[in-house]
Design an enzyme around this catalytic site. Structure first.
Site, PDB file in Angstrom:
ATOM      1  N   HIS A 320       1.086   8.022  -6.518  1.00 38.80           N
ATOM      2  CA  HIS A 320       0.849   8.082  -5.067  1.00 38.80           C
ATOM      3  C   HIS A 320      -0.428   8.887  -4.856  1.00 38.80           C
ATOM      4  O   HIS A 320      -0.580   9.972  -5.425  1.00 38.80           O
ATOM      5  CB  HIS A 320       2.041   8.773  -4.397  1.00 38.80           C
ATOM      6  CG  HIS A 320       2.068   8.649  -2.905  1.00 38.80           C
ATOM      7  ND1 HIS A 320       1.145   9.267  -2.095  1.00 38.80           N
ATOM      8  CD2 HIS A 320       2.924   8.004  -2.079  1.00 38.80           C
ATOM      9  CE1 HIS A 320       1.433   8.983  -0.829  1.00 38.80           C
ATOM     10  NE2 HIS A 320       2.507   8.216  -0.798  1.00 38.80           N
ATOM     11  N   ARG A 340      -1.972   9.315   6.556  1.00 38.80           N
ATOM     12  CA  ARG A 340      -3.192   8.494   6.652  1.00 38.80           C
ATOM     13  C   ARG A 340      -3.016   7.350   7.645  1.00 38.80           C
ATOM     14  O   ARG A 340      -3.967   6.938   8.302  1.00 38.80           O
ATOM     15  CB  ARG A 340      -3.570   7.957   5.265  1.00 38.80           C
ATOM     16  CG  ARG A 340      -4.249   9.030   4.414  1.00 38.80           C
ATOM     17  CD  ARG A 340      -4.499   8.577   2.995  1.00 38.80           C
ATOM     18  NE  ARG A 340      -3.272   8.569   2.218  1.00 38.80           N
ATOM     19  CZ  ARG A 340      -2.848   7.578   1.438  1.00 38.80           C
ATOM     20  NH1 ARG A 340      -3.581   6.486   1.332  1.00 38.80           N
ATOM     21  NH2 ARG A 340      -1.729   7.669   0.762  1.00 38.80           N
TER      22      ARG A 340
HETATM   23  O1  MEZ Z   1       7.246   3.585   0.113  1.00 43.14           O
HETATM   24  C1  MEZ Z   1       6.957   4.748  -0.176  1.00 43.14           C
HETATM   25  O2  MEZ Z   1       6.713   5.084  -1.336  1.00 43.14           O
HETATM   26  C2  MEZ Z   1       6.809   5.752   0.900  1.00 43.14           C
HETATM   27  C3  MEZ Z   1       7.390   5.393   2.190  1.00 43.14           C
HETATM   28  C4  MEZ Z   1       6.129   6.862   0.649  1.00 43.14           C
HETATM   29  C5  MEZ Z   1       5.393   7.642   1.635  1.00 43.14           C
HETATM   30  O3  MEZ Z   1       4.193   7.821   1.442  1.00 43.14           O
HETATM   31  O4  MEZ Z   1       5.963   8.106   2.600  1.00 43.14           O
END
Ligand code: MEZ
Length: 534
Positions: A320, A340
């Site tokens: 992420h 974001r």
């Molecule tokens: O789908 C995801 O991983 C999610 C909702 C994560 C996020 O950034 O909140």
């Protein structure tokens, strides 16, 4: 006020200085060629020496990360133990392994279909990545959208590698999944007229992210857990599955369980089994921190693999883009993409934006890594380096009070350390977030082992080689319900034959013949955070 270093404070001033100019000046989107280049040069999936080739099992010849290879080719926890299968402790129609969103949805649906269901979970129901998901859940249920458009977004975002039949199920069953959750009692964000508020995520061409502020996963899990408990579905907690049991016809028919508190071995017999064991962030692939919950150790992949199930895309992980990079106490914790979606921008140490903020996750994460490693434009942090996520812009764009109203969890998480994200930007760096690959299933959610069904993050192939935000909370519901339906339906016609663990011994022999003498016990069950100096 947080105790930033002088260097960090000076860099923060540069972010403030460029803010006004950046507000209405979005960084341009990348071309396909630029994306492909930044991925190849920076994404951790492309680091060859992080991988090795599997020598045994259904995916022999495929490459996976060392940490996973070690477990897939590890030593079974039942080897050398006298396991008596003749007198099972539990005997049910459907055994659900895993207590997160997928397992709960599966259990609820199987129960509603009349099955005698039992759930086992190595921690407690709800100790799962579902709980950690913040930003939202996708579904094309607005007039300007359609499942077909949702499909195109996800298919492209996943590098055209998703299994078409699975992705089609995901997007076409999405509106009903939202309706089901809403009726169960999930408190979605709604406008005064009752319509759902939806936003963009990275790679979405329509606003289809439904959210419960930035507690979406926690709110969904709260509701599912209530439903499991209201239905009085038995939940055996603090109990791990350590091996799948098969019958003489090679069909899954239960699991060997380990009580995590007493070390007692228990046997569960079942007509069908659903694996919903979630992800793998706690393996800390390539040394990354993680946004995952404590039990995310790829257990389901190990159990299924040893039972003979094929994996799909087990080599691809999601980092992420925005894990917290400072303060150290929350290193790697999720800073939701919704930040974001609301307009926050990624900015380097000189205060310059370097990427359009809602590129797909793999691309955005790669640009952050490039900014730090290749271009030397990162900001030093306690644990390494990071870039700024300019959060005060959110209130300039959307009005005062937006942060408290829409992303209160973020306000609170940083607020605890004296950082007010309404007034100051925050430092972020990619964090290990999601297992893109997993166990291969067909459209009945069945793995290549008969009567072994899979749902949620343990599945591979729904999203291809990269997942879009909000499609995971969606897949746990869609495939959880589908697996619950298929497994309970199948259970109606199953008579379990003689139970055995022959496959475990055969796998051990295969390892021996391949010259592997494993010492790592698998599944891993829990991460090892013992201090290195102890
Ligand atoms: O789908 C995801 O991983 C999610 C909702 C994560 C996020 O950034 O909140």
């Amino acid at each position: 006020m947080y105790n930033y270093t002088d260097e960090q404070l000076q860099s923060m001033k540069k972010v403030e200085a460029t803010r006004a100019e950046r507000v209405n000046n979005l960084f341009p989107r990348m071309s396909a060629e630029e994306k492909s280049q930044v991925l190849k040069e920076n994404h951790p999936d492309y680091i060859d020496n992080a991988y090795e080739t599997l020598k045994v099992g259904p995916n022999k010849g495929d490459k996976v990360l060392h940490e996973l290879a070690d477990l897939l080719q590890g030593k079974s926890r039942v080897l050398g133990k006298d396991i008596d299968l003749s007198n099972p402790d539990y005997d049910v129609d459907v055994l659900v392994i895993g207590g997160g969103g997928a397992g709960s949805s599966a259990a609820i649906t199987a129960h509603a279909n009349g099955a005698n269901v039992m759930m086992v979970t190595k921690l407690r129901i709800g100790d799962a990545n579902t709980m950690m998901a913040e930003g939202g859940i996708q579904a094309a249920d607005k007039p300007n959208d359609s499942p077909a458009i949702h499909y195109l977004d996800a298919y492209g975002g996943g590098h055209f590698a998703a299994k078409p039949e699975l992705l089609k199920m995901l997007v076409s069953e999405a509106p009903d999944a939202i309706k089901w959750l809403n009726e169960l009692g999930v408190m979605f964000d709604k406008a005064p007229d009752g319509t759902m508020i939806t936003t963009h995520g990275g790679g979405t061409s329509r606003k289809r992210m439904h959210a419960c502020k930035d507690y979406s996963g926690a709110e969904i899990m709260r509701t599912l857990r209530d439903e499991v408990l209201n239905r009085q579905i038995p939940v055996v907690d603090f109990t791990s599955a350590i091996e799948i049991i098969k019958d003489e016809n090679g069909r899954a028919c239960g699991a060997v369980l380990l009580n995590m508190e007493t070390n007692e071995i228990l046997i569960a017999k079942a007509k069908t089994v659903i694996l919903a064991t979630g992800g793998a962030g706690r393996l800390h692939y390539q040394g990354f921190p993680t946004s995952n919950h404590y039990g995310a150790t790829a257990d389901g992949l190990v159990l299924a693999y040893r039972a003979g199930a094929k994996l799909l895309y087990a080599d691809t992980l999601q980092y992420h883009p925005t894990g917290a990079a400072e303060p150290t106490q929350i290193f790697g914790a999720l800073v939701t993409e919704k930040v974001r979606s609301l307009g926050a921008q990624l900015v380097n140490k000189d205060g310059n934006a370097f990427v359009y903020s809602l590129e797909t996750r793999d691309v955005t994460a790669s640009t952050i890594i490039r900014e730090c490693k290749q271009r030397n434009n990162g900001v030093k942090t306690t644990d390494g380096e990071g870039v700024w996520l300019d959060t005060p812009i959110i209130e300039i764009l959307n009005g005062e009070g937006t942060i408290e109203k829409r992303i209160p969890a973020m306000l609170r998480m940083f607020g605890k350390y004296g950082i007010d994200i309404r007034k100051e930007p925050i430092l972020v760096y990619p964090t290990l977030h999601y297992q893109n690959g997993g166990i291969e299933i067909n459209s009945d959610c069945q793995s290549t082992v008969e009567n072994l069904f899979v749902a949620g993050e343990a599945v591979g192939g729904i999203h291809g080689r990269n997942r879009l935000m909000g499609n995971s909370l969606l897949d746990i519901i869609v495939f959880g319900r589908d697996a619950g339906r298929s497994a309970s339906e199948k259970a109606k016609s199953v008579t379990v034959g003689e139970m055995n663990l022959n496959h475990v011994n055969s796998f051990a022999n295969e390892l021996k013949n391949a010259g592997i003498n494993p010492t790592t016990l698998s599944p891993k069950l829990l991460p090892n955070y013992k201090r290195k100096d102890m």
